[in-house]
Scaffold this active site. Structure first.
Site, short mmCIF file in Angstrom:
data_model
loop_
_atom_site.label_atom_id
_atom_site.label_comp_id
_atom_site.label_asym_id
_atom_site.label_seq_id
_atom_site.Cartn_x
_atom_site.Cartn_y
_atom_site.Cartn_z
N LYS A 1 33.13 100.20 45.08
CA LYS A 1 34.01 99.10 45.49
C LYS A 1 33.53 98.55 46.82
O LYS A 1 33.43 99.27 47.81
CB LYS A 1 35.45 99.58 45.59
CG LYS A 1 36.43 98.46 45.92
CD LYS A 1 37.87 98.89 45.74
CE LYS A 1 38.31 99.83 46.86
NZ LYS A 1 39.75 100.14 46.76
N ASP B 1 52.21 101.74 45.71
CA ASP B 1 51.74 100.61 44.91
C ASP B 1 51.51 101.04 43.46
O ASP B 1 50.49 100.74 42.86
CB ASP B 1 50.45 100.03 45.51
CG ASP B 1 50.18 98.62 45.03
OD1 ASP B 1 51.10 97.97 44.51
OD2 ASP B 1 49.03 98.17 45.17
N LEU C 1 30.80 94.79 37.91
CA LEU C 1 31.82 95.09 36.91
C LEU C 1 32.94 94.07 36.94
O LEU C 1 33.54 93.75 35.92
CB LEU C 1 32.39 96.49 37.15
CG LEU C 1 31.43 97.67 36.98
CD1 LEU C 1 32.13 98.97 37.33
CD2 LEU C 1 30.91 97.72 35.56
N GLY C 2 33.24 93.59 38.12
CA GLY C 2 34.32 92.62 38.26
C GLY C 2 34.39 92.16 39.70
O GLY C 2 33.82 92.76 40.61
N GLY D 1 37.07 91.27 46.89
CA GLY D 1 35.89 92.12 46.82
C GLY D 1 35.24 92.14 45.46
O GLY D 1 35.65 91.46 44.52
N GLY E 1 39.48 88.14 44.65
CA GLY E 1 39.54 87.40 45.90
C GLY E 1 39.18 88.24 47.11
O GLY E 1 38.86 87.70 48.17
#
Length: 782
Positions: A472, A571, A450-451, A456, A454
Site C-alpha cells: 500500500k 472503522d 491492483l487498484g 493512494g 483518491g
C-alpha cells in the site's frame, strides 16, 4: 569597216554564268559589309546608361526590337549640368535591367499649391505617361503610390476629376496637424499623417495623377501650402529626403523620385514562344525563358553560371563566368577550378576540409591520426565513465541521505523499538528497504497496480522468498497521520489471528510510508454482497455469508478481549472485511485503531470512521469503546440481510441511512418483508429473524445496552450450528431479544448520523474489483 562576229552559243553561256557568279559574290560581300556596318553603328550607350538589346536608339534599323526604341538627348541641361539623357517616351531612363525585366525612370511629382498672390489653388499635373500598346507596364511589386501633404485626397488612373469613384484606379489621402513632426512620424514609412502610401494593382499602363478638388490647402496655407502625389520606387523612397527637397511641403519646385516599369517580350508564354521558333527571343545557347509576372509575355535570362545578353547569339550573348576571377562574389579558400556553368574549389595538396568556407587543414599522417583518435576516444570514454560514476555516486549519496531523513521523519526509530520490544512482532514483522520493494514490484511497474483511489495506490509484489504481497503506497500523508501509520504497524505486528489480515512489514525510507500485507485476492465483502445479482461469479451463498460474518465477529472479539492487548477498530465496515482465495474473512485497515489500557474501558479521540457505520454515541461524545465496533458490525449484518449500502438511494432519489431504514421498517413489517430476495430464497425464517435480532441489538442507541462482540460471535456460531435459540447470547448473557423498537428510538438515530445534512458527500464505499480492496484504507477519508 570591221564587223563584229557573233559569239558562239557555248562561249556566251559560259560568259553569262561567270558574270552571274561574280555579281552574286559581289552582292553577298556588300550585304555582309552592310550587316557589320549596321552592327557597329548601333548606339549602345547614352551618357552613363548602357542600352542592351532588345533596347536601342530609335531610327537605327536592326538595333532594337519593335516597341523597345529609346531616344538619347545629347543636349539636355545647360552649362555644368549638360549631359546626355536617355528617354523612353520623353521620360528620363535611369537604368535598364535584363535579368529583372525592368526599367528605372524618373519625372517630376504632380502638385497642388495655394497661390498666395492670386489666392487660389494652382494644380500642376506634370505626369501623363500612357504605355498602352507597348511592352511596358508599371511595376506593382516595386512601386507605391505616394501622397504628401496635410489635406489632400489624390488618385491615380486614366479618368478625369469628374470621374472620381468610377474610372480612377486607386486613391490615397493624407492629413496632419500644426506642429506635427512628420519626419519622426514617417521614419518607418508613410503612416497617413503627412504622407500616405498604397500598393497599385497589376497591369497598370497609364500614369496620371488627379487631385480631389474638395480637399485643398486654402485654409492652412500659412503652415502647409502644397500637396504632392507620385508613383515612387518603394526601395529607394525616403520621406525625409523628399520632405526636405519639397521645402517642408511649402515649395512648388517639385521633386523627381524614381519609379519602375516592367517589360516583356510579346504576348505569349514561354511554352507558346518556344513552339514558334522564328519569333522566340531567347536566342543565346545558354539562356532560359521566364514568364512575365505582370501581364502577358516573357523575358530571357542567362543560366546560372553564365552572364551576358540572352537576346543575342554572339560573343555578347550568355557566356560562361570565370568565378575564380571574382573571389568576393564566389569565395574559395583553396584551389579554384572554373568549369562551364560553375566552379570547383579544392583544398591545397596536403590539406583537407571545406575550402568554400575557409577550413582547410593540414593532413595528419595515418598512424598519427589513428593514435590521436584512439587517445581522444579513450580520453572521452574515461571522462564519460568518470562523470557517470561521480553523478551516480552523488545521486546515491543524496538518496541515502534522503532515505535516512524520511526514516527519521516517519518515526522509524520508534517503530524499531516497538517491534524489538515484542518477541512475536520481532519474528514476524520486518522493516523493508525501498530497494526490496522496488525489486518486488519491478520498480513499481504500473502493470502491477491492483487498484487506486483518491489517497493512494496498491501494488502487487513478489518478495525474494516468493511470498505474494500487497504493498500500500498512499499518495500523501500528513504529519499528524504518521502516528496513525506507526500505530497500525504496531497493532498488526502484535496480532496473530487467521481472520485478521497479516502484516509482513513496512518501509519508512520514502516520503510516504509503505505497508506490506499478505495478498488477499478476492476483494471485499462489500464488493461481493453488493454485486449485480445476475453475476454468479461474485455471488455468495447464505451459509457463506453467515460463515464470513462469524469469522469477522470472531476477529473483532479477539481484538477486544483475547489479544495480548485490547484493540478497538473504529472503522468496521464490509469493505474492510477482505476475502482470501478460500473466501475466508480477513479484517483489515487498522490505521485508525486504538490500544486500550487494561484499566480503561474507552479512549477519547477525534471522530474517525465512515458515515453509515458510525456509532451515534461515539459521534456525539468522542468516547471510543468496544461497543462502537459492535454498532458498526450491526450495520454489516444489515448489509448482508438487505443487500443495501449503509447509505443508499431511495426510489425518489433521496439518500437514506440503512440502520434508520431497518429500525423504522421492522416496526410495522415482519423482517422477511424487508430482506433481500436472494436471502429469503436461501435462509430459513428462523435464521433471518435471529440475525435481524442480533443486528437490532447491535444498533441500540445506548452502548451499554448492546451485546459484546463475544456474545455476537457466539450467537452467530449457534446459528451455524443450527442451535436456533431465541436468546442471542450465551447463558451468562443478560442481553435478550426485544420487540420492535419504539418510534422515538428511530427518531433519535438521526442524532448519530447527519442523514439530512451531509449525506451527499458521505465517503461510503462502492463496488470494487477483486484486487482493489487493499486500497480501501487509502481511498476512504477518515
Amino acid at each position: 569597216m570591221i564587223q563584229a562576229q557573233p559569239m558562239p552559243p557555248s562561249l556566251l553561256s559560259r560568259a553569262t554564268a561567270a558574270a552571274l557568279a561574280c555579281l552574286a559574290a559581289a552582292l553577298a560581300a556588300a550585304c555582309l559589309a552592310g550587316a557589320v556596318d549596321a552592327a557597329v553603328s548601333c548606339q549602345r550607350r547614352c551618357g552613363d546608361i548602357d542600352i542592351p538589346f532588345p533596347f536601342g536608339i530609335g531610327g537605327q534599323p536592326g538595333c532594337s526590337m519593335a516597341g523597345f526604341e529609346l531616344s538619347c538627348n545629347d543636349t539636355a541641361g545647360s552649362g555644368a549640368d549638360a549631359r546626355p539623357t536617355l528617354l523612353l517616351r520623353g521620360v528620363e531612363v535611369l537604368s535598364i535591367s535584363l535579368p529583372l525585366g525592368q526599367v528605372r525612370m524618373k519625372m517630376d511629382m504632380s502638385y497642388d499649391c495655394y497661390n498666395t498672390t492670386r489666392h487660389e489653388i494652382d494644380c500642376v499635373d506634370r505626369v501623363d505617361l500612357n504605355l498602352k500598346g507597348t511592352p511596358f507596364t508599371f511595376s506593382d511589386a516595386a512601386n507605391k503610390f505616394i501622397v504628401f501633404g496635410c489635406r489632400m485626397l489624390a488618385y491615380l488612373g486614366p479618368g478625369e476629376q469628374n470621374d472620381i469613384g468610377s474610372d480612377l484606379t486607386i486613391g490615397c489621402a493624407a492629413t496632419c496637424g500644426v506642429g506635427d513632426d512628420l519626419v519622426a512620424i514617417n521614419s518607418a514609412g508613410c503612416s497617413g499623417i503627412g504622407c500616405c502610401q498604397t500598393n497599385i494593382p497589376r497591369g497598370i499602363q497609364y500614369y496620371k495623377v488627379w487631385f480631389d478638388g474638395r480637399y485643398n490647402t486654402t485654409g492652412i496655407y500659412n503652415w502647409s501650402r502644397c500637396t504632392y502625389a507620385a508613383l515612387v520606387e518603394a526601395s529607394s523612397f525616403s520621406f525625409s529626403e523628399v520632405y526636405h527637397a519639397l521645402s517642408r511641403v511649402n515649395s512648388n519646385l517639385g521633386s523627381q523620385p524614381p519609379f519602375v516599369v516592367d517589360w516583356a517580350i510579346g504576348n505569349m508564354t514561354c511554352e507558346e514562344a518556344q513552339r514558334n521558333g522564328d519569333s522566340y527571343a531567347c536566342v543565346s545557347g545558354d539562356s532560359v525563358c521566364l514568364d512575365s509576372r505582370n501581364g502577358p509575355g516573357y523575358i530571357c535570362n542567362c543560366r546560372s553560371g553564365f552572364q551576358g545578353n540572352p537576346y543575342i547569339n554572339d560573343s555578347h550573348g550568355c557566356q560562361d563566368i570565370n568565378e575564380c576571377e571574382d573571389t568576393s562574389k564566389y569565395p574559395c579558400y583553396g584551389k579554384c577550378i572554373n568549369k562551364v556553368g560553375g566552379f570547383d574549389c579544392l583544398c591545397p595538396a596536403g590539406t583537407r576540409g571545406n575550402p568554400y568556407i575557409g577550413t582547410c587543414r593540414k593532413d595528419i599522417p595515418l598512424p598519427t591520426g589513428i593514435a590521436i583518435g584512439l587517445a581522444a576516444g579513450f580520453g572521452i570514454l574515461l571522462l564519460g565513465l568518470s562523470v557517470t560514476f561521480l553523478i551516480r555516486k552523488q545521486r546515491s549519496d543524496i538518496q541515502k541521505q534522503l532515505r535516512k531523513k524520511y526514516f527519521r521523519k516517519n518515526q522509524g526509530l520508534l517503530l524499531q523499538q516497538l517491534i524489538s520490544s515484542d518477541e512475536r512482532a520481532r519474528d514476524s514483522t520486518k522493516i523493508f528497504s525501498i530497494e526490496e520493494l522496488k525489486e518486488a514490484t519491478n520498480n513499481f511497474d504500473p502493470a502491477r497496480v491492483l487498484g487506486s483511489g483518491g489517497h493512494g495506490i496498491v501494488y502487487k509484489g513478489i518478495l525474494s522468498d516468493q511470498r505474494v504481497v500487497a504493498i500500500k503506497k498512499p499518495n500523501i500523508i500528513r504529519e499528524e497521520e504518521i502516528s496513525q501509520f506507526i500505530n497500525e504497524v504496531a497493532i498488526l505486528s502484535q496480532i496473530n489471528h487467521c481472520n485478521i489480515v497479516k502484516l509482513f512489514g513496512c518501509c519508512l525510507e520514502t516520503e510516504v510510508p509503505l505497508l506490506v500485507y499478505d495478498f488477499v485476492p478476492n476483494g471485499s465483502l462489500n464488493h461481493i454482497i453488493h454485486a449485480d445479482t445476475s453475476n454468479k461469479e461474485f455471488s455468495l451463498s447464505w451459509d457463506d455469508c453467515l460463515r464470513i460474518a462469524t469469522e469477522a465477529a470472531g476477529a473483532l472479539y479477539y481484538l477486544h478481549s483475547a489479544a495480548s492487548v485490547s484493540v478497538l477498530h473504529p472503522d468496521v465496515k464490509s469493505s474492510n472485511i477482505l476475502l482470501d482465495a478460500n473466501y475466508t474473512a480477513k479484517v483489515a485497515d487498522f490505521g485508525a485503531s486504538r490500544l486500550i489500557p487494561n484499566d480503561q474501558t474507552h479512549v477519547f479521540t477525534n471522530i474517525q470512521g465512515t458515515y453509515g457505520y458510525l456509532d451515534p454515541e461515539y459521534y456525539h461524545t468522542g468516547n471510543l469503546n468496544e461497543k462502537s465496533d459492535v454498532y458498526s458490525f450491526g450495520v454489516v449484518l444489515l448489509e448482508m440481510l438487505l443487500r443495501k449500502q449503509p447509505i443508499f438511494d431511495c426510489e425518489d432519489g433521496t439518500k437514506k441511512n440503512l440502520s434508520i431504514y431497518f429500525l423504522s421498517e421492522i416496526k410495522g413489517k415482519p423482517v422477511t418483508k424487508i430482506v433481500a430476495p436472494e436471502v429469503l430464497e436461501e435462509a430459513s425464517e428462523d435464521e433471518i429473524n435471529i440475525v435481524a435480532s442480533i443486528a437490532q441489538a447491535c444498533l441500540r442507541l445506548q452502548g451499554e445496552e448492546r451485546p459484546t462482540m463475544k456474545q455476537v460471535d457466539m450467537s452467530l456460531q449457534s446459528i451455524r450450528n443450527k442451535s436456533l435459540s431465541p436468546d442471542i447470547a450465551s447463558p451468562e448473557s443478560n442481553y435478550e431479544m426485544h420487540p420492535p423498537l419504539p418510534g422515538r428510538y428511530v427518531e433519535q438515530q438521526f442524532l448519530g448520523v447527519d442523514i439530512n445534512g451531509g449525506v451527499a458527500n458521505l465517503p461510503y464505499s462502492n463496488c470494487h474489483s477483486l484486487e482493489e480492496e487493499f486500497m480501501l484504507s487509502a481511498s476512504f477519508a477518515r
